[in-house]
Enzyme design. Structure first.
Site, PDB file in Angstrom:
ATOM      1  N   ASP A  62      -1.744  -9.548   0.170  1.00  0.00           N
ATOM      2  CA  ASP A  62      -3.209  -9.513   0.236  1.00  0.00           C
ATOM      3  C   ASP A  62      -3.812  -9.895  -1.116  1.00  0.00           C
ATOM      4  O   ASP A  62      -4.758 -10.686  -1.192  1.00  0.00           O
ATOM      5  CB  ASP A  62      -3.706  -8.109   0.613  1.00  0.00           C
ATOM      6  N   ASP A  76      -4.740  -5.898   7.291  1.00  0.00           N
ATOM      7  CA  ASP A  76      -6.199  -5.853   7.401  1.00  0.00           C
ATOM      8  C   ASP A  76      -6.944  -6.024   6.082  1.00  0.00           C
ATOM      9  O   ASP A  76      -8.159  -5.825   6.019  1.00  0.00           O
ATOM     10  CB  ASP A  76      -6.654  -4.552   8.066  1.00  0.00           C
ATOM     11  N   GLY A 123       0.520  -5.345   0.871  1.00  0.00           N
ATOM     12  CA  GLY A 123      -0.707  -5.408   0.094  1.00  0.00           C
ATOM     13  C   GLY A 123      -0.608  -6.331  -1.100  1.00  0.00           C
ATOM     14  O   GLY A 123      -1.628  -6.841  -1.576  1.00  0.00           O
ATOM     15  N   GLU A 126       3.395  -5.755   7.278  1.00  0.00           N
ATOM     16  CA  GLU A 126       2.611  -4.771   8.028  1.00  0.00           C
ATOM     17  C   GLU A 126       3.116  -4.500   9.441  1.00  0.00           C
ATOM     18  O   GLU A 126       3.075  -3.350   9.904  1.00  0.00           O
ATOM     19  CB  GLU A 126       1.142  -5.199   8.062  1.00  0.00           C
ATOM     20  N   ILE A 172       0.833  -1.201   0.000  1.00  0.00           N
ATOM     21  CA  ILE A 172       0.000   0.000   0.000  1.00  0.00           C
ATOM     22  C   ILE A 172       0.869   1.254   0.000  1.00  0.00           C
ATOM     23  O   ILE A 172       1.861   1.337   0.713  1.00  0.00           O
ATOM     24  CB  ILE A 172      -0.933   0.005   1.228  1.00  0.00           C
TER      25      ILE A 172
END
Length: 274
Positions: free
Chosen positions: A127, A155, A124, A147, A69
């Site tokens: 993810d 998350d 990310g 993270e 991210i």
């Protein structure tokens, strides 16, 4: 075909039902920006609804798959003119759910998505690939559940999806240490199905796999993806009941007739678009 700021969709062969979806922010190592989270679900939905698309290959433009991210997103998320902590917290929760929905769009897409990973796949990026259906990488690819090093709890789905892929103990170790691990270790853990020697090798191999899947019955392929995803949340008996219901609705199709005829006639089957 729609134009995107953070993404690019390409059909390399006009006669193919394989479409490429690129993370297209190479100057920032394909970091996930606000534009990405706005555009990614729309791009996947457009491919899902495109009758000419049977399989999607997800790649990163440049030398990396995804660096995670964009850190600027955290700054924008934290800022608020509200003085009410309750409202601030509710707004933040809603924003996190919005970001999560962009990644979950990979699972909601009926068409199978193959992650073709090279270079960095961090935060990310993990993810995203854990929400894809199949994953392949180059031998020089590297991964990190990053993270905790940024003082946050992952998350967007890694902590929910990764344990089912690599096992709970391995997922805990990777998430708590945030350590970098290689493509070969990713293969040992089961995160990727195969490691290729170079980007060219990866591109050729993934294209062949995608074309092979795309040539099969689209009803069978989309159904297999849907049933596998649903079965993760069901007991064995519930899963068997679900597939019985699914096949009672879908089994007796023109695709079944075509596959059977092609088998006996020793030819390749040709299926209608979905």
């Amino acid at each position: 075909m729609a134009e995107y700021k953070s993404l690019k969709i390409k059909q390399i062969n006009q006669n193919s039902s394989v479409f490429y979806l690129y993370l297209n922010n190479p100057s920032h190592l394909n970091a996930l920006t606000t534009e990405f989270f706005n555009e990614f679900p729309k791009a996947l939905k457009s491919l899902d609804q495109n009758p000419n698309a049977n399989v999607i290959i997800l790649e990163g433009v440049g030398n990396n798959f995804c660096s995670g991210i964009d850190l600027g997103l955290f700054t924008n998320t934290a800022s608020s003119s509200e003085n009410d902590n309750g409202r601030n917290n509710e707004r933040l929760r809603r924003h996190i759910k919005y970001l999560q929905s962009a990644v979950t769009a990979l699972e909601e897409c009926r068409k199978p998505v193959i992650a073709s990973i090279h270079g960095a796949c961090i935060g990310g990026g993990i993810d995203i690939v854990t929400a894809c259906d199949i994953r392949y990488c180059t031998k020089d690819a590297f991964f990190s559940v990053k993270e905790v090093d940024l003082a946050i709890v992952a998350d967007l789905g890694t902590l929910q999806r990764l344990p089912a892929i690599v096992g709970y103990g391995n997922a805990v170790e990777l998430a708590l240490t945030a350590r970098k691990f290689s493509g070969s270790e990713a293969k040992e853990l089961g995160l990727v199905s195969r490691v290729l020697g170079s980007k060219d090798d990866l591109d050729g191999f993934v294209a062949r796999i995608a074309e092979d899947i795309a040539a099969k019955s689209p009803l069978a392929i989309t159904g297999t993806k849907a049933v596998l995803l649903k079965s993760k949340d069901l007991s064995l008996d519930q899963g068997l009941d679900y597939i019985a219901t699914w096949n009672s609705a879908m089994l007796l199709s023109d695709d079944l007739k075509e596959a059977t005829s092609a088998y006996f006639q020793k030819r390749k089957p040709v299926f209608s678009k979905l």
